[in-house]
Write a protein that holds these residues in place. Structure first.
Motif, PDB file in Angstrom:
ATOM      1  N   GLU A   1       9.477  61.487 -28.304  1.00  0.00           N
ATOM      2  CA  GLU A   1      10.465  62.213 -27.501  1.00  0.00           C
ATOM      3  C   GLU A   1      11.809  62.281 -28.217  1.00  0.00           C
TER       4      GLU A   1
ATOM      5  N   LYS B   1      13.699  65.715 -29.471  1.00  0.00           N
ATOM      6  CA  LYS B   1      15.080  66.046 -29.103  1.00  0.00           C
ATOM      7  C   LYS B   1      15.924  66.326 -30.342  1.00  0.00           C
TER       8      LYS B   1
ATOM      9  N   GLN C   1      17.757  69.880 -31.228  1.00  0.00           N
ATOM     10  CA  GLN C   1      19.194  69.946 -31.527  1.00  0.00           C
ATOM     11  C   GLN C   1      19.425  70.633 -32.871  1.00  0.00           C
TER      12      GLN C   1
END
Length: 110
Positions: free
Chosen positions: A38, A42, A46
């Motif tokens: 996870e 992320k 980004q």
């Protein structure tokens, strides 16, 4: 006979508890690997967001400079100036998204 039955039930209960303990350990390992995945997702999201904002600002600046040059006849100065402004805007957007530079204050916050 009742003792044999209770012993077999106790053995079965102990065996099931041992299997349950191993399953719990495996579940914790799976949860830890999912948490790492996870975090990785992320970070990738980004990076994609920052790169697309940067490239979009440059492309918009170049397009507006090209259109300005076509209509006003200032080729290639409009393209050069607006391309550089687009680059600066892209860098500023990336810095704002990364949290290095503060967002401009809204009128409500003054």
């Amino acid at each position: 006979m009742a003792d044999d039955r209770e012993e077999s039930l106790e053995k079965r209960r102990a065996q099931l508890e041992a299997e349950l303990a191993t399953k719990r350990v495996e579940a914790k390992v799976d949860e830890a690997s999912e948490a790492r995945a996870e975090v990785s997702r992320k970070g990738y999201a980004q990076a994609m967001k920052l790169s697309s904002e940067f490239i979009a600002a440059i492309l918009v600046g170049a397009f507006l400079g090209y259109v300005l040059d076509r209509f006003v006849g200032t080729a290639p100065w409009g393209l050069i100036v607006l391309l550089l402004l687009g680059f600066c805007a892209g860098v500023l957007n990336v810095l704002r998204s990364a949290g290095v530079v503060a967002h401009p204050l809204d009128d409500d916050k003054k």
